[in-house]
Design a protein around this motif. Sequence first.
Motif, mmCIF file in Angstrom:
data_model
loop_
_atom_site.group_PDB
_atom_site.id
_atom_site.type_symbol
_atom_site.label_atom_id
_atom_site.label_comp_id
_atom_site.label_asym_id
_atom_site.label_seq_id
_atom_site.Cartn_x
_atom_site.Cartn_y
_atom_site.Cartn_z
ATOM 1 N N ILE A 164 0.832 -1.209 0.000
ATOM 2 C CA ILE A 164 0.000 0.000 0.000
ATOM 3 C C ILE A 164 0.860 1.250 0.000
ATOM 4 O O ILE A 164 1.752 1.403 0.843
ATOM 5 C CB ILE A 164 -0.943 0.015 1.219
ATOM 6 N N TYR A 165 0.571 2.168 -0.913
ATOM 7 C CA TYR A 165 1.192 3.483 -0.878
ATOM 8 C C TYR A 165 0.308 4.477 -0.126
ATOM 9 O O TYR A 165 0.790 5.307 0.627
ATOM 10 C CB TYR A 165 1.459 4.019 -2.283
ATOM 11 N N ALA A 166 -0.993 4.382 -0.360
ATOM 12 C CA ALA A 166 -1.914 5.328 0.275
ATOM 13 C C ALA A 166 -3.293 4.716 0.401
ATOM 14 O O ALA A 166 -3.640 3.785 -0.331
ATOM 15 C CB ALA A 166 -2.005 6.621 -0.535
ATOM 16 N N THR A 167 -4.068 5.228 1.325
ATOM 17 C CA THR A 167 -5.473 4.849 1.443
ATOM 18 C C THR A 167 -6.327 6.101 1.388
ATOM 19 O O THR A 167 -5.894 7.183 1.796
ATOM 20 C CB THR A 167 -5.760 4.111 2.759
ATOM 21 N N GLY A 168 -7.529 5.920 0.884
ATOM 22 C CA GLY A 168 -8.426 7.055 0.758
ATOM 23 C C GLY A 168 -9.840 6.696 1.164
ATOM 24 O O GLY A 168 -10.189 5.519 1.272
ATOM 25 N N GLU A 223 -17.365 9.792 -4.922
ATOM 26 C CA GLU A 223 -16.750 11.088 -4.627
ATOM 27 C C GLU A 223 -15.553 10.917 -3.707
ATOM 28 O O GLU A 223 -15.672 10.324 -2.626
ATOM 29 C CB GLU A 223 -17.787 12.006 -3.970
ATOM 30 N N PHE A 224 -14.424 11.454 -4.119
ATOM 31 C CA PHE A 224 -13.230 11.451 -3.281
ATOM 32 C C PHE A 224 -13.408 12.411 -2.112
ATOM 33 O O PHE A 224 -13.899 13.527 -2.277
ATOM 34 C CB PHE A 224 -12.014 11.864 -4.096
ATOM 35 N N LEU A 225 -12.994 11.954 -0.922
ATOM 36 C CA LEU A 225 -13.051 12.808 0.259
ATOM 37 C C LEU A 225 -11.659 13.178 0.760
ATOM 38 O O LEU A 225 -11.339 14.356 0.931
ATOM 39 C CB LEU A 225 -13.810 12.108 1.382
ATOM 40 N N THR A 226 -10.853 12.179 1.021
ATOM 41 C CA THR A 226 -9.554 12.427 1.625
ATOM 42 C C THR A 226 -8.681 11.193 1.497
ATOM 43 O O THR A 226 -9.188 10.087 1.311
ATOM 44 C CB THR A 226 -9.733 12.816 3.120
ATOM 45 N N ALA A 227 -7.379 11.385 1.573
ATOM 46 C CA ALA A 227 -6.439 10.272 1.473
ATOM 47 C C ALA A 227 -5.234 10.541 2.349
ATOM 48 O O ALA A 227 -4.932 11.698 2.688
ATOM 49 C CB ALA A 227 -6.010 10.065 0.027
ATOM 50 N N ILE A 228 -4.549 9.456 2.689
ATOM 51 C CA ILE A 228 -3.355 9.559 3.521
ATOM 52 C C ILE A 228 -2.337 8.538 3.035
ATOM 53 O O ILE A 228 -2.704 7.433 2.628
ATOM 54 C CB ILE A 228 -3.713 9.317 5.015
ATOM 55 N N THR A 244 -3.890 10.496 -5.092
ATOM 56 C CA THR A 244 -4.799 10.864 -6.158
ATOM 57 C C THR A 244 -6.239 10.848 -5.677
ATOM 58 O O THR A 244 -6.579 10.201 -4.684
ATOM 59 C CB THR A 244 -4.646 9.908 -7.337
ATOM 60 N N SER A 245 -7.100 11.524 -6.426
ATOM 61 C CA SER A 245 -8.516 11.588 -6.083
ATOM 62 C C SER A 245 -9.398 10.752 -6.998
ATOM 63 O O SER A 245 -10.578 10.578 -6.719
ATOM 64 C CB SER A 245 -8.992 13.044 -6.123
ATOM 65 N N SER A 246 -8.823 10.237 -8.064
ATOM 66 C CA SER A 246 -9.625 9.460 -9.002
ATOM 67 C C SER A 246 -9.848 8.054 -8.475
ATOM 68 O O SER A 246 -8.887 7.349 -8.145
ATOM 69 C CB SER A 246 -8.928 9.383 -10.350
ATOM 70 N N PRO A 247 -11.111 7.613 -8.408
ATOM 71 C CA PRO A 247 -11.374 6.248 -7.934
ATOM 72 C C PRO A 247 -10.669 5.182 -8.767
ATOM 73 O O PRO A 247 -10.293 4.129 -8.237
ATOM 74 C CB PRO A 247 -12.896 6.111 -8.053
ATOM 75 N N THR A 248 -10.470 5.453 -10.038
ATOM 76 C CA THR A 248 -9.863 4.438 -10.911
ATOM 77 C C THR A 248 -8.383 4.221 -10.599
ATOM 78 O O THR A 248 -7.800 3.238 -11.057
ATOM 79 C CB THR A 248 -10.024 4.825 -12.390
#
Length: 124
Positions: A31-35, A46-51, A105-109
């Motif tokens: 894992i690089y990031a989770t959102g 809809e993107f909310l936030t990521a870490i 990133t904010s894109s779900p894809t």
Amino acid sequence: QVRLVESGGGLAQTGDSLRLSCAASGRTSDIYATGWFRQTPGQEREFLTAITWSGDETRSTGSVKGRFAISKDNAKDTVYLQMNNLRPDDTAVYFCAAKNSFALTSSPTSYHYWGQGTQVTVSS
């Protein structure tokens, strides 16, 4: 493979707070990031936030800044979404997602792994 399990959704009233949890298991080293995303019927996710998985960088969308906050417990491989001052238009299914490629990133894809979602319903 990475498995994500969300919990903490439910019923709330306007102004209430809820904390969602996303527990990761499996190859978490990938894992690089989770959102966090949310979706209502007929609408796009809809993107909310990521870490970042290291917890040293976050990104949030303007619509929830100041009300929602993402955090991570490294010891538990769990990511949280603290939601404050909830409103009826926050009603949605909330999803946790993880990606193994660089950039918040904010894109779900761009996210490779998804949880099953947890329903949040806010009444007025």
